[in-house]
Design a protein around this motif. Structure first.
Motif, mmCIF file in Angstrom:
data_model
loop_
_atom_site.group_PDB
_atom_site.id
_atom_site.type_symbol
_atom_site.label_atom_id
_atom_site.label_comp_id
_atom_site.label_asym_id
_atom_site.label_seq_id
_atom_site.Cartn_x
_atom_site.Cartn_y
_atom_site.Cartn_z
ATOM 1 N N GLU A 182 36.784 46.821 57.622
ATOM 2 C CA GLU A 182 35.982 46.809 56.407
ATOM 3 C C GLU A 182 36.543 45.797 55.399
ATOM 4 O O GLU A 182 35.804 45.065 54.756
ATOM 5 N N MET A 183 37.872 45.804 55.282
ATOM 6 C CA MET A 183 38.515 44.907 54.322
ATOM 7 C C MET A 183 38.311 43.454 54.709
ATOM 8 O O MET A 183 38.312 42.558 53.877
ATOM 9 N N ASN A 184 38.156 43.212 56.004
ATOM 10 C CA ASN A 184 37.999 41.852 56.499
ATOM 11 C C ASN A 184 36.746 41.183 55.918
ATOM 12 O O ASN A 184 36.668 39.965 55.837
ATOM 13 N N ARG A 185 35.779 42.011 55.472
ATOM 14 C CA ARG A 185 34.573 41.449 54.880
ATOM 15 C C ARG A 185 34.789 41.038 53.430
ATOM 16 O O ARG A 185 33.943 40.410 52.833
ATOM 17 N N LEU A 186 35.887 41.453 52.857
ATOM 18 C CA LEU A 186 36.034 41.302 51.403
ATOM 19 C C LEU A 186 36.934 40.134 50.996
ATOM 20 O O LEU A 186 37.542 40.152 49.933
ATOM 21 N N TRP A 187 37.019 39.141 51.854
ATOM 22 C CA TRP A 187 37.949 38.043 51.531
ATOM 23 C C TRP A 187 37.613 37.364 50.217
ATOM 24 O O TRP A 187 38.500 36.990 49.463
ATOM 25 N N LYS A 188 36.314 37.205 49.944
ATOM 26 C CA LYS A 188 35.940 36.488 48.724
ATOM 27 C C LYS A 188 36.437 37.266 47.502
ATOM 28 O O LYS A 188 37.099 36.715 46.628
ATOM 29 N N THR A 189 36.131 38.565 47.484
ATOM 30 C CA THR A 189 36.555 39.407 46.370
ATOM 31 C C THR A 189 38.070 39.366 46.199
ATOM 32 O O THR A 189 38.597 39.223 45.090
ATOM 33 N N MET A 190 38.762 39.466 47.335
ATOM 34 C CA MET A 190 40.219 39.535 47.237
ATOM 35 C C MET A 190 40.821 38.206 46.806
ATOM 36 O O MET A 190 41.799 38.178 46.074
ATOM 37 N N SER A 191 40.217 37.073 47.254
ATOM 38 C CA SER A 191 40.765 35.781 46.833
ATOM 39 C C SER A 191 40.577 35.586 45.341
ATOM 40 O O SER A 191 41.496 35.170 44.630
ATOM 41 N N PHE A 192 39.362 35.905 44.842
ATOM 42 C CA PHE A 192 39.134 35.775 43.401
ATOM 43 C C PHE A 192 40.077 36.688 42.623
ATOM 44 O O PHE A 192 40.666 36.286 41.625
ATOM 45 N N GLY A 193 40.206 37.919 43.123
ATOM 46 C CA GLY A 193 41.097 38.868 42.462
ATOM 47 C C GLY A 193 42.516 38.331 42.368
ATOM 48 O O GLY A 193 43.168 38.433 41.336
ATOM 49 N N SER A 194 42.980 37.721 43.452
ATOM 50 C CA SER A 194 44.344 37.199 43.457
ATOM 51 C C SER A 194 44.509 36.079 42.448
ATOM 52 O O SER A 194 45.501 36.016 41.719
ATOM 53 N N LEU A 195 43.505 35.175 42.420
ATOM 54 C CA LEU A 195 43.624 34.038 41.499
ATOM 55 C C LEU A 195 43.596 34.515 40.048
ATOM 56 O O LEU A 195 44.425 34.105 39.230
ATOM 57 N N ILE A 196 42.637 35.392 39.740
ATOM 58 C CA ILE A 196 42.558 35.926 38.367
ATOM 59 C C ILE A 196 43.877 36.594 38.016
ATOM 60 O O ILE A 196 44.474 36.337 36.975
ATOM 61 N N GLY A 197 44.352 37.445 38.930
ATOM 62 C CA GLY A 197 45.580 38.178 38.672
ATOM 63 C C GLY A 197 46.743 37.254 38.403
ATOM 64 O O GLY A 197 47.470 37.418 37.429
ATOM 65 N N PHE A 198 46.896 36.256 39.238
ATOM 66 C CA PHE A 198 48.058 35.374 39.111
ATOM 67 C C PHE A 198 48.061 34.660 37.769
ATOM 68 O O PHE A 198 49.056 34.651 37.056
ATOM 69 N N PHE A 199 46.903 34.062 37.418
ATOM 70 C CA PHE A 199 46.901 33.249 36.202
ATOM 71 C C PHE A 199 46.861 34.096 34.933
ATOM 72 O O PHE A 199 47.489 33.757 33.936
ATOM 73 N N VAL A 200 46.149 35.204 34.971
ATOM 74 C CA VAL A 200 46.149 36.086 33.793
ATOM 75 C C VAL A 200 47.531 36.725 33.643
ATOM 76 O O VAL A 200 48.035 36.903 32.541
ATOM 77 N N GLY A 201 48.149 37.046 34.777
ATOM 78 C CA GLY A 201 49.463 37.669 34.742
ATOM 79 C C GLY A 201 50.513 36.795 34.079
ATOM 80 O O GLY A 201 51.483 37.295 33.515
ATOM 81 N N MET A 202 50.325 35.481 34.126
ATOM 82 C CA MET A 202 51.313 34.589 33.524
ATOM 83 C C MET A 202 51.355 34.706 32.009
ATOM 84 O O MET A 202 52.360 34.398 31.389
ATOM 85 N N LEU A 203 50.218 35.095 31.409
ATOM 86 C CA LEU A 203 50.166 35.180 29.944
ATOM 87 C C LEU A 203 50.928 36.424 29.476
ATOM 88 O O LEU A 203 50.671 37.520 29.971
ATOM 89 N N PRO A 204 51.834 36.264 28.527
ATOM 90 C CA PRO A 204 52.605 37.423 28.084
ATOM 91 C C PRO A 204 51.725 38.563 27.577
ATOM 92 O O PRO A 204 52.019 39.721 27.815
ATOM 93 N N ALA A 205 50.634 38.218 26.896
ATOM 94 C CA ALA A 205 49.857 39.280 26.266
ATOM 95 C C ALA A 205 48.901 39.943 27.231
ATOM 96 O O ALA A 205 48.471 41.059 27.021
ATOM 97 N N ALA A 206 48.559 39.247 28.312
ATOM 98 C CA ALA A 206 47.557 39.817 29.199
ATOM 99 C C ALA A 206 48.253 40.668 30.258
ATOM 100 O O ALA A 206 48.688 41.757 29.977
ATOM 101 N N GLY A 207 48.404 40.197 31.447
ATOM 102 C CA GLY A 207 49.107 40.966 32.450
ATOM 103 C C GLY A 207 48.196 41.737 33.365
ATOM 104 O O GLY A 207 46.989 41.498 33.426
#
Lengths: 510, 163
Positions: A249-274
């Motif tokens: 089931e998860m194998n179908r969700l690559w798009k969602t997971m890739s976007f999630g990872s990118l958002i997470g990584f870059f938002v996570g860098m901001l001290p106020a966001a995370g």
């Protein structure tokens, strides 16, 4: 191929039996801490930090990073099984994770959360590996003026993007910075802010004392209030068949997971966001781009995958500015930074030159921690189901004892234990009145650097204040800071009288 | 509760005024000799910023534009929180006198048995296991001595055994 050689050298460090064992202990502890409602990565790191004297500094940091990682995985467990986020970072996971559990698909939801966390962790660690060295190289050109501008930038992100009441955020930043000046003046060596002539204040206020107070005692007081009755645990069993189906089931969700990872990584860098806003943004994006947005909130597996990739990616992302620039991207990494300074490792670009082995050992340990976390997570699900039945009072009692002893151990002064109680009660009251805690802790950790870089610049430039804007890098940091600082005013002007800001949820996802 | 919001803002103003008063011990102005501000400037002006921001919160609240709503305390919650805080203060005060190995088990007994309403079995196990674990972790492994107060003599044979 320089990068791969460094990484290979790093694995030589992180794959030693001691460090592997430490990673395993760390992720297991982190999973439990994350799974316990009320305790998140920041509480875990604050409480465990004083206990890490038992291992050498480099291993201690690996242990804490593993706890941080494990807690990000663990947060999903109680979101799904209890419907209460195990940590604020897992709030978005409850939206669909809880309905899934109620439909009898708790096992599938847990598999989705663990797999998504693994994907988010892996993608972000790869991004981390790629960005770390170049960013550190760039940071080598930083002088004190740039350092000051960067710290100021970190604080203004709280004002512009934090989503909390602006005035209350400013109060907390100023309070943290003022507390950081207690002790001896860095330049003249004279004592200042020695309250009530207590000799204990001469050595300053340790970030650890504030963190244990706010995130240990304060959190327990908060938990006492929010969790009077024991919540109902949804039972979950896991079979290999389910695991196979879940992975398919998860194998179908690559798009969602890739976007999630990118958002997470870059938002996570901001001290106020995370991690928390990153997870909410990833959830929002998954919903908007989904073909069936109406199924979200009713047990859509994508709604579990998106926030879980993002919060894990954010935890890695927040390590990046901490290690390369010395500016933590989250309260948890602020504590890691404080710990490193305590052990004589100064984060920042020089670390990549002077402590190459340590840096790459830590980076490679993120890879091993990620693998360890997903395996331990799936293997121990029955144990978590059992542990979540543990009454809160037992957990709270243990945490309070650890806070007292952990606060005493590093300095061996009762003065610090009393301060912890004061900060715990004060922090609890301030939090109840909606004062944000993250800027306070970050300000206390970064305060000395901010003051030192400011005064060093002015001494070097014979008091010329324009020095800060004459250097291009420092000037651009200051310009961005000014924008962040003015952001709330602009928003206020644009929509008058709309009442309370809804916070980060309405921030554009960058 | 609006009163709590105002009280906290006012308390923060008092705290920052106290910080400012302390900071004036060192020069808070521009130090022409070295270039740059004096040693008291950072704490003073930051506390001043805190004073102004907290003042802004108070003013906003008095003008009826508070963004804070909700119940601050219900009596039952307040009671349990106050109980735990008092127990903590008593425990910390007892540590230098009775020692950590008496004060902390006492705290656990109070918390688990009286506050938490757990059975004696669980309470007993926790109250005995915790100090033993703490002893081995801190004293034996880390060689950090926790305060023992009156109980110091009882530990001398243990020291002889482990050191």
């Amino acid at each position: 191929m320089d990068l791969l050689t460094s990484l290979a050298d790093g694995f030589a460090t992180s794959l030693t039996p001691l460090n592997l064992l430490i990673v395993l202990i760390g992720v297991t502890a982190g999973l439990f801490i994350g799974a316990m409602p009320g305790l998140g990565s920041v509480n875990g790191v604050a409480i465990v930090l004083p206990l890490t004297f038992i291992v050498p500094p480099s291993s201690a940091i690996i242990l804490l990073a593993a706890i941080y990682y494990g807690a990000m995985y663990g947060g999903a467990i109680s979101s799904i099984l209890l419907g209460i986020p195990g940590a604020s970072t897992a709030v978005a996971t409850t939206f669909d994770g809880r309905p899934m559990a109620q439909q009898g698909k708790a096992g599938l939801a847990l598999i989705a959360a663990a797999t998504a966390s693994f994907v988010g962790g892996t993608i972000s660690v790869i991004l981390f590996t790629l960005f770390a060295a170049p960013l550190a190289d760039l940071a080598l050109a930083f002088g004190p003026a740039e350092e000051f501008a960067l710290v100021l930038l970190a604080f203004t992100t709280f004002v512009g993007l934090g989503g909390d009441d602006v005035l209350k955020t400013i109060v907390m930043i100023c309070l943290g910075l003022a507390l950081s000046t207690v002790g001896l003046d860095l330049i003249s060596g004279q004592p200042r802010l020695i309250f009530f002539d207590q000799p204990g204040f001469y050595s300053g206020i340790s970030f650890l004392v504030l963190a244990i107070g706010v995130y240990g005692i304060g959190e327990v007081l908060h938990t006492i209030e929010t969790s009077k009755s024991a919540p109902a645990v949804t039972p979950a069993k896991l079979t290999f068949k389910e695991l196979g189906a879940g992975l398919k089931e998860m194998n179908r969700l690559w798009k969602t997971m890739s976007f999630g990872s990118l958002i997470g990584f870059f938002v996570g860098m901001l001290p106020a966001a995370g991690a928390t806003p990153a997870a909410l943004m990833a959830y929002g994006l998954a919903k908007v781009t989904s073909k069936k947005p109406e199924t979200f909130g009713k047990g859509n597996i994508e709604g579990v995958a998106a926030p879980e990739t993002a919060n894990n990616a954010a935890s890695t992302g927040s390590l990046l500015p901490m290690l390369t620039l010395g500016i933590p991207g989250s309260p948890t990494t602020a504590l890691l930074l404080g710990g490193m300074v305590m052990w004589g490792l100064v984060p920042g670009p020089m670390l990549f030159i002077e402590q190459k082995d340590f840096v790459w050992g830590l980076i490679s340990s993120l890879y091993t921690a990620n693998v360890a976390a997903v395996v331990v997570n799936l293997a121990l699900i029955p144990v978590f189901v059992w542990a979540l039945r543990m009454p809160f009072t037992v957990l709270c009692a243990v945490v309070l004892v650890l806070c007292i002893v952990g606060g005493y151990a590093p300095s061996q002064k009762m003065h610090d234990v009393w301060l912890i109680v004061v900060f715990g009660v004060g922090g609890y009251l301030l939090r109840k009145a909606d004062y944000p805690m993250a800027p306070l802790v970050l300000a206390l950790v970064l305060g000395p650097l901010m003051e030192k870089s400011f005064r060093q610049t002015l001494i070097a430039e014979q008091g010329n204040v324009l020095a800060f804007v004459e250097r291009p890098l420092s000037a651009s940091f200051l310009a961005v800071s000014a924008i962040f600082f003015l952001l709330p005013l602009l928003k206020h002007a644009r929509r008058p009288a709309t009442g309370r800001s809804t916070g980060f949820a309405d921030e554009p996802a960058e | 509760m609006i009163t709590a919001d105002r009280l906290i803002a006012a308390a923060l103003m008092v705290l920052s005024a106290y910080f400012m008063w302390h900071a004036t011990v060192l020069p808070i102005g521009w130090n022409g000799r070295t270039g740059g501000p004096g040693g008291g400037a950072f704490p003073f002006w930051l506390s001043a910023g805190m004073f102004l921001a907290a003042g802004g919160i108070l003013l906003r609240s008095l003008r009826g534009r508070s963004q804070y709503s909700g119940n601050f305390f219900d009596p039952e919650t307040l009671q349990s929180v106050v109980q735990v805080v008092i127990a903590l203060i008593v425990t910390v005060a007892l540590i230098p006198w009775l020692g950590a190995y008496v004060a902390l088990p006492l705290f656990l007994v109070w918390y688990l048995r009286i506050f938490g309403g757990h059975g004696w079995l669980l309470t007993g196990i926790m109250a005995i296991a915790s100090p033993v674990a703490l002893f081995f972790f801190f004293e034996v492994a880390l060689q950090i001595l926790l305060p023992k107060g009156l109980t110091e003599p009882f530990f001398i044979p243990l020291y002889a055994m482990f050191f």
